[in-house]
Design a protein around this motif. Sequence first.
Motif, PDB file in Angstrom:
ATOM      1  N   PHE A  39      -1.284  -3.762  11.911  1.00 20.85           N
ATOM      2  CA  PHE A  39      -2.194  -4.249  10.877  1.00 20.85           C
ATOM      3  C   PHE A  39      -3.482  -4.795  11.485  1.00 20.85           C
ATOM      4  O   PHE A  39      -4.585  -4.417  11.071  1.00 20.85           O
ATOM      5  CB  PHE A  39      -1.489  -5.333  10.054  1.00 20.85           C
ATOM      6  N   GLU A  40      -3.358  -5.670  12.468  1.00 22.39           N
ATOM      7  CA  GLU A  40      -4.526  -6.324  13.068  1.00 22.39           C
ATOM      8  C   GLU A  40      -5.451  -5.317  13.739  1.00 22.39           C
ATOM      9  O   GLU A  40      -6.675  -5.458  13.706  1.00 22.39           O
ATOM     10  CB  GLU A  40      -4.091  -7.402  14.080  1.00 22.39           C
ATOM     11  N   GLN A  43      -7.269  -3.370  10.919  1.00 19.07           N
ATOM     12  CA  GLN A  43      -8.248  -4.241  10.276  1.00 19.07           C
ATOM     13  C   GLN A  43      -9.466  -4.443  11.169  1.00 19.07           C
ATOM     14  O   GLN A  43     -10.612  -4.358  10.714  1.00 19.07           O
ATOM     15  CB  GLN A  43      -7.630  -5.593   9.922  1.00 19.07           C
ATOM     16  N   SER A  49     -10.972  -5.693   4.382  1.00 10.04           N
ATOM     17  CA  SER A  49     -10.360  -6.976   4.029  1.00 10.04           C
ATOM     18  C   SER A  49      -8.841  -6.868   4.145  1.00 10.04           C
ATOM     19  O   SER A  49      -8.262  -5.789   3.981  1.00 10.04           O
ATOM     20  CB  SER A  49     -10.743  -7.389   2.606  1.00 10.04           C
ATOM     21  N   ARG A  50      -8.186  -7.982   4.416  1.00  9.02           N
ATOM     22  CA  ARG A  50      -6.730  -8.010   4.534  1.00  9.02           C
ATOM     23  C   ARG A  50      -6.066  -7.547   3.233  1.00  9.02           C
ATOM     24  O   ARG A  50      -5.087  -6.813   3.255  1.00  9.02           O
ATOM     25  CB  ARG A  50      -6.250  -9.414   4.907  1.00  9.02           C
ATOM     26  N   LYS A  51      -6.640  -7.991   2.104  1.00  5.41           N
ATOM     27  CA  LYS A  51      -6.073  -7.637   0.795  1.00  5.41           C
ATOM     28  C   LYS A  51      -6.118  -6.125   0.573  1.00  5.41           C
ATOM     29  O   LYS A  51      -5.121  -5.513   0.191  1.00  5.41           O
ATOM     30  CB  LYS A  51      -6.840  -8.361  -0.307  1.00  5.41           C
ATOM     31  N   THR A  54      -3.765  -4.279   3.003  1.00  2.00           N
ATOM     32  CA  THR A  54      -2.373  -4.443   2.580  1.00  2.00           C
ATOM     33  C   THR A  54      -2.055  -3.506   1.417  1.00  2.00           C
ATOM     34  O   THR A  54      -1.022  -2.818   1.419  1.00  2.00           O
ATOM     35  CB  THR A  54      -2.100  -5.910   2.174  1.00  2.00           C
ATOM     36  N   ARG A  76       6.789  -8.581  11.173  1.00  3.27           N
ATOM     37  CA  ARG A  76       5.586  -7.841  11.537  1.00  3.27           C
ATOM     38  C   ARG A  76       5.968  -6.385  11.695  1.00  3.27           C
ATOM     39  O   ARG A  76       7.038  -6.069  12.197  1.00  3.27           O
ATOM     40  CB  ARG A  76       4.999  -8.363  12.847  1.00  3.27           C
TER      41      ARG A  76
END
Length: 149
Positions: A39-40, A43, A49-51, A54, A76
């Motif tokens: 994820f990181e 991103q 954006s994280r939202k 996701t 994770r």
Amino acid sequence: MQRTNFGDMACSIARTLDVIGEPWSPLILRDVFVGFTRFEQIQADLGISRKVLTERLNHLVECGVLERRPYDGRPRYEYVLTEKGRELVALLMVMVALGDKWLAGEAGPPVLYRHHACGEISTTELCCANCGKPMHANDVDVLAGPGSA
């Protein structure tokens, strides 16, 4: 704003767009393909954006394009392409060929692809699954299929 559900249309293009038609999705698939599986990492590479990331990752997992795998004791996950996801990457490679030919400008293509089988730098080209000859828009007739409306 509610998105149109293309998945219910009797059209394979519309159904595919229902999976990856949102602009972030192909870029997420590209990142996972080249090795950004966490994820990181995704991103940071996309600046998304994280939202939104996701939501997109959840959608791609629900559609069977990505698989979520835990990578440590905490909740994770890393994301890997499924068989369906790898086939979608092939579609993206066709988009790359078009972008490299028509949109790369003087700088040239940002990425090159070396084919494992021959070791040469190459591009993807569509060919007929039966005869192996190139298959472009002028080379086909469009006929109604068994699932047509």
